[in-house]
Scaffold this motif. Sequence first.
Motif, PDB file in Angstrom:
ATOM      1  N   LEU A 195       0.835  -1.197   0.000  1.00  0.00           N
ATOM      2  CA  LEU A 195       0.000   0.000   0.000  1.00  0.00           C
ATOM      3  C   LEU A 195       0.871   1.249   0.000  1.00  0.00           C
ATOM      4  N   ARG A 253       2.726   4.271   1.323  1.00  0.00           N
ATOM      5  CA  ARG A 253       3.433   4.499   2.595  1.00  0.00           C
ATOM      6  C   ARG A 253       3.768   3.214   3.362  1.00  0.00           C
ATOM      7  N   GLY A 299       6.436   1.696   2.897  1.00  0.00           N
ATOM      8  CA  GLY A 299       7.889   1.760   3.079  1.00  0.00           C
ATOM      9  C   GLY A 299       8.695   1.248   1.900  1.00  0.00           C
ATOM     10  N   LYS A 300       8.048   1.084   0.758  1.00  0.00           N
ATOM     11  CA  LYS A 300       8.719   0.522  -0.420  1.00  0.00           C
ATOM     12  C   LYS A 300       9.943   1.317  -0.847  1.00  0.00           C
ATOM     13  N   ARG A 313       8.132   8.209 -13.833  1.00  0.00           N
ATOM     14  CA  ARG A 313       7.537   9.500 -14.181  1.00  0.00           C
ATOM     15  C   ARG A 313       8.391  10.294 -15.154  1.00  0.00           C
ATOM     16  N   ASP A 355      10.467  -0.807  -7.398  1.00  0.00           N
ATOM     17  CA  ASP A 355       9.475  -0.230  -6.495  1.00  0.00           C
ATOM     18  C   ASP A 355       8.135  -0.196  -7.238  1.00  0.00           C
ATOM     19  N   TYR A 379       5.142  -2.782  -9.442  1.00  0.00           N
ATOM     20  CA  TYR A 379       5.152  -3.389 -10.776  1.00  0.00           C
ATOM     21  C   TYR A 379       3.708  -3.720 -11.171  1.00  0.00           C
ATOM     22  N   SER A 409       0.688  -3.702  -8.640  1.00  0.00           N
ATOM     23  CA  SER A 409       0.106  -2.395  -8.319  1.00  0.00           C
ATOM     24  C   SER A 409      -0.909  -2.026  -9.381  1.00  0.00           C
ATOM     25  N   GLY A 410      -0.531  -2.240 -10.623  1.00  0.00           N
ATOM     26  CA  GLY A 410      -1.427  -1.907 -11.723  1.00  0.00           C
ATOM     27  C   GLY A 410      -2.767  -2.586 -11.561  1.00  0.00           C
ATOM     28  N   PHE A 445      -4.710  -1.642  -7.853  1.00  0.00           N
ATOM     29  CA  PHE A 445      -5.286  -0.291  -7.749  1.00  0.00           C
ATOM     30  C   PHE A 445      -6.462  -0.111  -8.702  1.00  0.00           C
ATOM     31  N   GLU A 481      -1.628  12.447  -2.622  1.00  0.00           N
ATOM     32  CA  GLU A 481      -1.956  11.961  -3.959  1.00  0.00           C
ATOM     33  C   GLU A 481      -3.322  11.280  -4.008  1.00  0.00           C
ATOM     34  N   ALA A 483       5.463  -4.944   7.578  1.00  0.00           N
ATOM     35  CA  ALA A 483       6.069  -3.630   7.358  1.00  0.00           C
ATOM     36  C   ALA A 483       5.703  -2.630   8.449  1.00  0.00           C
ATOM     37  N   LEU A 513       6.833  -3.268  11.416  1.00  0.00           N
ATOM     38  CA  LEU A 513       8.018  -3.411  12.272  1.00  0.00           C
ATOM     39  C   LEU A 513       8.993  -2.265  11.985  1.00  0.00           C
TER      40      LEU A 513
HETATM   41  N1  T5A Z   1      -0.183   2.906  -9.122  1.00  0.00           N
HETATM   42  C1  T5A Z   1       1.098   2.527  -9.383  1.00  0.00           C
HETATM   43  C2  T5A Z   1      -1.247   2.431  -9.913  1.00  0.00           C
HETATM   44  O1  T5A Z   1      -2.401   2.784  -9.687  1.00  0.00           O
HETATM   45  N2  T5A Z   1      -0.970   1.585 -10.952  1.00  0.00           N
HETATM   46  C3  T5A Z   1       0.297   1.183 -11.247  1.00  0.00           C
HETATM   47  O2  T5A Z   1       0.507   0.401 -12.205  1.00  0.00           O
HETATM   48  C4  T5A Z   1       1.382   1.670 -10.431  1.00  0.00           C
HETATM   49  C5  T5A Z   1       2.787   1.251 -10.733  1.00  0.00           C
HETATM   50  C6  T5A Z   1       2.002   6.214  -7.038  1.00  0.00           C
HETATM   51  C7  T5A Z   1       0.600   5.700  -7.054  1.00  0.00           C
HETATM   52  O3  T5A Z   1       0.343   5.018  -8.263  1.00  0.00           O
HETATM   53  C8  T5A Z   1      -0.435   3.873  -8.036  1.00  0.00           C
HETATM   54  C9  T5A Z   1      -0.050   3.445  -6.669  1.00  0.00           C
HETATM   55  C10 T5A Z   1       0.243   4.739  -5.939  1.00  0.00           C
HETATM   56  O4  T5A Z   1      -0.928   5.212  -5.324  1.00  0.00           O
HETATM   57  P1  T5A Z   1       4.293   5.675  -5.964  1.00  0.00           P
HETATM   58  O5  T5A Z   1       4.949   6.743  -6.742  1.00  0.00           O
HETATM   59  O6  T5A Z   1       5.030   4.418  -5.769  1.00  0.00           O
HETATM   60  O7  T5A Z   1       2.904   5.256  -6.662  1.00  0.00           O
HETATM   61  O8  T5A Z   1       3.825   6.315  -4.595  1.00  0.00           O
HETATM   62  P2  T5A Z   1       3.579   5.655  -3.198  1.00  0.00           P
HETATM   63  O9  T5A Z   1       3.416   4.207  -3.176  1.00  0.00           O
HETATM   64  O10 T5A Z   1       2.480   6.490  -2.621  1.00  0.00           O
HETATM   65  O11 T5A Z   1       4.915   5.856  -2.518  1.00  0.00           O
HETATM   66  P3  T5A Z   1       5.065   6.362  -1.142  1.00  0.00           P
HETATM   67  O12 T5A Z   1       6.308   7.132  -1.249  1.00  0.00           O
HETATM   68  O13 T5A Z   1       3.898   7.056  -0.626  1.00  0.00           O
HETATM   69  O14 T5A Z   1       5.176   5.056  -0.235  1.00  0.00           O
HETATM   70  P4  T5A Z   1       6.364   4.068   0.043  1.00  0.00           P
HETATM   71  O15 T5A Z   1       7.405   4.155  -0.970  1.00  0.00           O
HETATM   72  O16 T5A Z   1       5.751   2.748   0.276  1.00  0.00           O
HETATM   73  O17 T5A Z   1       6.909   4.544   1.447  1.00  0.00           O
HETATM   74  P5  T5A Z   1       8.234   5.345   1.828  1.00  0.00           P
HETATM   75  O18 T5A Z   1       9.379   4.437   1.860  1.00  0.00           O
HETATM   76  O19 T5A Z   1       8.322   6.592   1.032  1.00  0.00           O
HETATM   77  O20 T5A Z   1       7.883   5.687   3.325  1.00  0.00           O
HETATM   78  C11 T5A Z   1       6.816   6.574   3.652  1.00  0.00           C
HETATM   79  C12 T5A Z   1       7.053   7.192   5.028  1.00  0.00           C
HETATM   80  O21 T5A Z   1       6.997   6.176   6.022  1.00  0.00           O
HETATM   81  C13 T5A Z   1       8.187   6.104   6.760  1.00  0.00           C
HETATM   82  C14 T5A Z   1       9.236   6.767   5.878  1.00  0.00           C
HETATM   83  O22 T5A Z   1      10.286   7.318   6.625  1.00  0.00           O
HETATM   84  C15 T5A Z   1       8.432   7.833   5.167  1.00  0.00           C
HETATM   85  O23 T5A Z   1       8.285   8.970   5.974  1.00  0.00           O
HETATM   86  N3  T5A Z   1       8.454   4.671   7.020  1.00  0.00           N
HETATM   87  C16 T5A Z   1       8.346   4.074   8.220  1.00  0.00           C
HETATM   88  N4  T5A Z   1       8.002   4.542   9.415  1.00  0.00           N
HETATM   89  C17 T5A Z   1       7.979   3.654  10.444  1.00  0.00           C
HETATM   90  N5  T5A Z   1       8.281   2.321  10.321  1.00  0.00           N
HETATM   91  C18 T5A Z   1       8.628   1.807   9.138  1.00  0.00           C
HETATM   92  N6  T5A Z   1       8.922   0.493   9.011  1.00  0.00           N
HETATM   93  C19 T5A Z   1       8.665   2.702   8.013  1.00  0.00           C
HETATM   94  N7  T5A Z   1       8.950   2.524   6.696  1.00  0.00           N
HETATM   95  C20 T5A Z   1       8.825   3.728   6.109  1.00  0.00           C
END
Ligand code: T5A
Length: 210
Positions: A18, A20, A22-23, A49, A100, A102, A105-106, A109, A152, A180, A182
């Motif tokens: 999902l 956030r 932590g991917k 992007r 991050d 693939y 997600s497609g 979502f 977003e 995740a 933990l």
């Molecule tokens: N999408 C994507 C589709 O609809 N179809 C598709 O085919 C694809 C590929 C953008 C959106 O697009 C959708 C899915 C998404 O909604 P994206 O650019 O990957 O996709 O954006 P997000 O997934 O929203 O990426 P995020 O940056 O929001 O989330 P992440 O990468 O999962 O999380 P991350 O590492 O940035 O961490 C978020 C926060 O949590 C903290 C981090 O420090 C950071 O502040 N954190 C933790 N805190 C406590 N404990 C832990 N274990 C933590 N891990 C991270």
Amino acid sequence: ENGSSQSGRGALIVLEGLDRSGKSSQCARLLSFLQGKGCQAEGWRFPDRSTSVGQMISAYLANESELDDRTVHLLFSANRWEKRASMERKLLGGTTLIVDRYSYSGVAFSAAKGLDIEWCKAPEIGLVAPDLVVYLDVQPEKAAERGDYGAERYEKIEFQKKVGEHYHSLRDSTWKVVDASLPMEVVEEQLRELAMSCILESQGKQLANL
Ligand code: T5A
Ligand code: NA
């Protein structure tokens, strides 16, 4: 290609979860760990992007444009197809890719919006199949407490719950599920072990397609 004859092909390792979960943080940590071990590895992400298709997706996600649900689904898929040839080249050349998001997600979502799941899967057929999918499992409520949530389009708890249900139905026995919620260091350690054994096992296996 560099080192390919000695060390075999690279592995395709995908992190899903999902928003956030932590991917991105874990992809970065895993990548520097692998590179530190002398492993030829790159970090990739979808959506990418940087391409013109990716820019349309990015504007849509930022609520700067409106697109029909099926249209945006096919754009996400097209964004993977436009990278397919270079992905295969990298893997065959011995580079491991830490990706991050693939195809899953497609599908998860778009299905959460109500689109038919088989229709959602169809355009993914023929993309390179991952050697490992790691699902970073976190409750939407917990993810929402993390930085910048809600900026977003899809970052709403009710919607994320539906996405989680669809991810659940896509999972098969080859997926590895990591808790995740933990601490980051604990998740990181589990990912290191999963990635190392995947890289070793992949060397003897041919690349497959979805
Ligand atoms: N999408 C994507 C589709 O609809 N179809 C598709 O085919 C694809 C590929 C953008 C959106 O697009 C959708 C899915 C998404 O909604 P994206 O650019 O990957 O996709 O954006 P997000 O997934 O929203 O990426 P995020 O940056 O929001 O989330 P992440 O990468 O999962 O999380 P991350 O590492 O940035 O961490 C978020 C926060 O949590 C903290 C981090 O420090 C950071 O502040 N954190 C933790 N805190 C406590 N404990 C832990 N274990 C933590 N891990 C991270
Ligand atoms: Na991310």
